[in-house]
Write an enzyme that holds these catalytic residues in place. Structure first.
Site, PDB file in Angstrom:
ATOM      1  N   ASP A 141     -78.566 -41.924 -66.570  1.00 53.87           N
ATOM      2  CA  ASP A 141     -79.481 -41.723 -65.453  1.00 53.87           C
ATOM      3  C   ASP A 141     -78.875 -40.784 -64.414  1.00 53.87           C
ATOM      4  OD1 ASP A 141     -81.233 -43.448 -66.622  1.00 53.87           O
ATOM      5  OD2 ASP A 141     -80.554 -45.180 -65.483  1.00 53.87           O
ATOM      6  N   HIS A 142     -79.599 -39.753 -64.102  1.00 55.83           N
ATOM      7  CA  HIS A 142     -79.264 -38.843 -63.005  1.00 55.83           C
ATOM      8  C   HIS A 142     -80.491 -38.841 -62.108  1.00 55.83           C
ATOM      9  CE1 HIS A 142     -75.662 -37.528 -65.036  1.00 55.83           C
ATOM     10  NE2 HIS A 142     -76.375 -37.325 -66.123  1.00 55.83           N
ATOM     11  N   ILE A 143     -80.524 -39.780 -61.196  1.00 54.94           N
ATOM     12  CA  ILE A 143     -81.688 -39.959 -60.347  1.00 54.94           C
ATOM     13  C   ILE A 143     -81.749 -38.810 -59.339  1.00 54.94           C
ATOM     14  CG2 ILE A 143     -82.888 -41.524 -58.781  1.00 54.94           C
ATOM     15  CD1 ILE A 143     -82.442 -42.556 -61.699  1.00 54.94           C
ATOM     16  N   ASN A 197     -86.038 -34.728 -62.336  1.00 51.90           N
ATOM     17  CA  ASN A 197     -84.830 -34.590 -63.133  1.00 51.90           C
ATOM     18  C   ASN A 197     -85.109 -33.693 -64.324  1.00 51.90           C
ATOM     19  OD1 ASN A 197     -82.455 -34.861 -64.513  1.00 51.90           O
ATOM     20  ND2 ASN A 197     -82.525 -37.068 -64.684  1.00 51.90           N
TER      21      ASN A 197
END
Length: 100
Positions: free
Chosen positions: A18-20, A58
Site C-alpha cells: 500500500d502506497h496511500i 495512486n
C-alpha cells in the site's frame, strides 16, 4: 530474475504493497486543486505540503522517486517564498470546466 508476461487480468492488490496517496491535489486551478506546482497551498501562502498526498490517485507503483522530486520543487518554492512572500504561481482558471 526471469521475465514473465502479464496475464489478461493484472491486479496489484494481492501484493499488499500500500502506497496511500491523495488528499491535497496539485494543480493549476484553486477551484479543482489544493496546491500549486511548488506544493504551496492556494488558500494559505505560507503552507507547503510535501508528500504523495499531492497525487490525484495512486499510480500503482512506489511513489518515492516522484515524492523526492516534488520535495526538491517545494524547497525551491520555500526559498522563493522567503524572498517574495505570497503566491508563487498565478492560478489558471479553466473555461467551460465540467466541475463548475
Amino acid at each position: 530474475m526471469e521475465p514473465t508476461e502479464l496475464t489478461e487480468h493484472f491486479d496489484i492488490v494481492p501484493a499488499h504493497n500500500d502506497h496511500i496517496t491523495g488528499g491535497v491535489i496539485i494543480g493549476d486551478d484553486p477551484e479543482t486543486s489544493v496546491l500549486n506546482n511548488y506544493l504551496q497551498m492556494w488558500d494559505m501562502d505560507n503552507v507547503f505540503v510535501i508528500g504523495a498526498s499531492a497525487f490525484p490517485h495512486n499510480g500503482g507503483y512506489n511513489p518515492t522517486g516522484t515524492v523526492g522530486a516534488l520535495a526538491y520543487r517545494a524547497a525551491e518554492g520555500i526559498i522563493r517564498f522567503r524572498e517574495e512572500d505570497g503566491q508563487l504561481v498565478e492560478a489558471q482558471k479553466k473555461k467551460n470546466s465540467k466541475l463548475a
